[in-house]
Structures are given as structure tokens and as C-alpha cells.
Design an enzyme around this catalytic site. Structure first.
Site, PDB file in Angstrom:
ATOM      1  N   HIS A 157      43.033  98.161 -37.426  1.00 33.76           N
ATOM      2  CA  HIS A 157      43.076 100.286 -38.412  1.00 33.76           C
ATOM      3  C   HIS A 157      43.320 101.305 -36.919  1.00 33.76           C
ATOM      4  O   HIS A 157      42.671 100.892 -36.045  1.00 33.76           O
ATOM      5  CB  HIS A 157      42.495 100.106 -38.959  1.00 33.76           C
ATOM      6  CG  HIS A 157      40.931 100.150 -38.532  1.00 33.76           C
ATOM      7  ND1 HIS A 157      40.645  99.258 -38.155  1.00 33.76           N
ATOM      8  CD2 HIS A 157      40.011 101.390 -37.571  1.00 33.76           C
ATOM      9  CE1 HIS A 157      38.930  99.393 -37.542  1.00 33.76           C
ATOM     10  NE2 HIS A 157      38.901 100.604 -37.535  1.00 33.76           N
TER      11      HIS A 157
ATOM     12  N   HIS B  87      44.181 104.896 -31.145  1.00 32.17           N
ATOM     13  CA  HIS B  87      44.928 103.824 -30.447  1.00 32.17           C
ATOM     14  C   HIS B  87      43.897 102.421 -31.638  1.00 32.17           C
ATOM     15  O   HIS B  87      43.341 102.821 -32.893  1.00 32.17           O
ATOM     16  CB  HIS B  87      43.654 103.503 -29.391  1.00 32.17           C
ATOM     17  CG  HIS B  87      41.982 103.557 -29.731  1.00 32.17           C
ATOM     18  ND1 HIS B  87      40.756 104.713 -30.062  1.00 32.17           N
ATOM     19  CD2 HIS B  87      40.639 102.493 -30.196  1.00 32.17           C
ATOM     20  CE1 HIS B  87      40.159 104.408 -30.359  1.00 32.17           C
ATOM     21  NE2 HIS B  87      39.576 103.185 -31.103  1.00 32.17           N
TER      22      HIS B  87
HETATM   23  P1  2AM Z   1      36.394 102.798 -35.419  1.00 30.41           P
HETATM   24  O1  2AM Z   1      37.918 103.982 -34.798  1.00 30.41           O
HETATM   25  O2  2AM Z   1      36.621 102.378 -36.666  1.00 30.41           O
HETATM   26  O3  2AM Z   1      34.825 103.394 -35.097  1.00 30.41           O
HETATM   27  C1  2AM Z   1      35.914 103.235 -29.827  1.00 30.41           C
HETATM   28  O4  2AM Z   1      34.181 103.226 -30.445  1.00 30.41           O
HETATM   29  C2  2AM Z   1      36.578 102.044 -30.705  1.00 30.41           C
HETATM   30  O5  2AM Z   1      35.779 100.478 -31.269  1.00 30.41           O
HETATM   31  C3  2AM Z   1      36.414 102.992 -32.212  1.00 30.41           C
HETATM   32  O6  2AM Z   1      37.901 102.150 -32.260  1.00 30.41           O
HETATM   33  C4  2AM Z   1      35.662 102.065 -33.370  1.00 30.41           C
HETATM   34  O7  2AM Z   1      36.094 101.719 -34.277  1.00 30.41           O
HETATM   35  C5  2AM Z   1      35.858 100.756 -32.502  1.00 30.41           C
HETATM   36  N1  2AM Z   1      34.438  99.625 -32.239  1.00 30.41           N
HETATM   37  C6  2AM Z   1      34.344  98.869 -33.409  1.00 30.41           C
HETATM   38  N2  2AM Z   1      32.774  98.115 -33.398  1.00 30.41           N
HETATM   39  C7  2AM Z   1      32.430  99.791 -32.685  1.00 30.41           C
HETATM   40  C8  2AM Z   1      30.789  99.781 -33.083  1.00 30.41           C
HETATM   41  N3  2AM Z   1      29.725  99.062 -33.392  1.00 30.41           N
HETATM   42  N4  2AM Z   1      30.579 101.404 -32.202  1.00 30.41           N
HETATM   43  C9  2AM Z   1      31.162 101.683 -32.351  1.00 30.41           C
HETATM   44  N5  2AM Z   1      32.968 101.454 -32.219  1.00 30.41           N
HETATM   45  C10 2AM Z   1      33.087 100.548 -32.514  1.00 30.41           C
END
Ligand code: 2AM
Length: 173
Positions: free
Chosen positions: A126, A42
Site C-alpha cells: 500500500h 512510497h
Molecule cells: P504506513 O505508511 O502504513 O504507516 C515509514 O514509516 C514507512 O514504514 C511507512 O510506509 C510505514 O507504513 C511503514 N511502516 C511499517 N511498519 C511500521 C511501523 N511499525 N512504524 C512505522 N512505520 C511503519
């Protein structure tokens, strides 16, 4: 009072999801790490973290007022973020289209008005493909077009097998 670990994200249409899985698998051969499960791919617009359930009606109302799409995204960049344990390798967009920027600004303004957290760092749209991976060095990427739809509200549950994401905006209308 119960909490949920929430985030708001754009879900991928299935044909694009399959294409992105093939890219993820090719990258896995080069960078190793842990591939993100197909169902978990996603693009996150906002990570809210642990949020009390009593905030859900306000978040649902905020979502209902957001655009029903964020324009066409061109996924043309492969990159990586350095993390504590290795790197996150991702597919994203090198430019943020106006419709996406406007939708994100509206969402962030709404979250602020509700007293919910808003990321302060510059936003890099991303789709995470690999975690705990070796760094991805080259910048060459396929160019994929994505006609986006509406954002969804997701709850993340951490399990020993990795996070499990459930779309909840249709469960708690
Ligand atoms: P990431 O894929 O770059 O880890 C669920 O965890 C979603 O929220 C993921 O897409 C994650 O990004 C994003 N996300 C953003 N900030 C986060 C954080 N502090 N901790 C966990 N997930 C985060």
C-alpha cells in the site's frame, strides 16, 4: 553508536506520483485527516525501525543483490487500516504479482540472515495517502499501472511537522 530509523521502499515515478496526489486530494475531501506530502509517497517493502549504523554496509549489500524491478503493479484498491488515532487511508493492489512476491521473499530472507526484523503479519502492499482520517468505506478505485524499479533504503526522521524521509542508499554506498 548512532541509529537510524530505516525502511526499504519502492519510490514512485513522478508522473504516477502526480496522479496519486490528485486521488489523495479527492479522498481528503471525503475522509479528512492529514494528507501525506507528495515527496513522502512510497510503497514500503520492509520497515526496519531503529537500526545501528554499523548494519548499513550489510543492508546496502543486500539491496545491491535485489531485483532491479518488481514487475508491473496494478494499483486498483483503496482501503484503510484502523489505528489508534483514526484511520490510515491507502491505495494498493488487490493482487500481488509474482515478481513482487518473489522480490519481497528475497528481501525478507536477506533481512532474517542479517538478524534484522521481518514483519510477521500478512503483507498488504500500500501507499499511505491520509493519516488520522475517517474510514474509507467504498472499494471503488482507479486502475493505475506502475512499472516498478529498484527498491531504495530510506531513513525516517520524526519532526513536529511529521516524518521526513531521506533516501540514503546513494549517500552511504
Ligand atoms: P504506513 O505508511 O502504513 O504507516 C515509514 O514509516 C514507512 O514504514 C511507512 O510506509 C510505514 O507504513 C511503514 N511502516 C511499517 N511498519 C511500521 C511501523 N511499525 N512504524 C512505522 N512505520 C511503519
Amino acid at each position: 553508536m548512532t541509529n537510524k530509523r530505516l525502511f526499504i521502499a519502492l519510490p514512485l515515478p513522478d508522473p504516477l506520483r502526480h496522479t496519486i496526489c490528485n486521488i489523495r486530494d479527492a479522498l481528503h475531501g471525503q475522509c479528512q485527516g492529514r494528507p501525506v506530502a507528495s515527496a513522502n509517497l512510497h510503497l514500503t517493502l520492509a520497515f526496519l525501525g531503529d537500526t545501528p549504523d554499523k548494519a548499513l554496509p550489510d543492508i546496502q549489500a543486500l539491496l545491491a543483490g535485489l531485483p532491479d524491478n518488481y514487475g508491473t503493479l496494478i494499483l486498483d484498491e483503496l482501503g484503510c487500516f484502523r489505528q489508534q488515532h483514526g484511520h490510515v487511508v491507502w491505495l494498493g493492489c488487490s493482487t500481488i504479482p509474482a515478481a513482487l512476491a518473489a522480490g519481497l521473499a528475497q528481501l525478507q530472507q536477506g533481512l532474517r540472515a542479517l538478524g534484522l526484523p521481518v514483519e510477521k503479519r500478512p503483507w498488504q502492499p500500500h501507499i499511505t495517502l491520509l493519516r488520522d482520517a475517517a474510514p474509507w468505506q467504498a472499494r471503488l478505485a482507479p486502475t493505475l499501472e506502475w512499472q516498478t524499479g529498484a527498491a531504495g533504503l530510506y531513513a525516517s526522521t520524526l519532526t513536529p511537522q511529521g516524518p521526513s524521509y531521506t533516501r540514503i542508499d546513494s549517500i552511504y554506498p
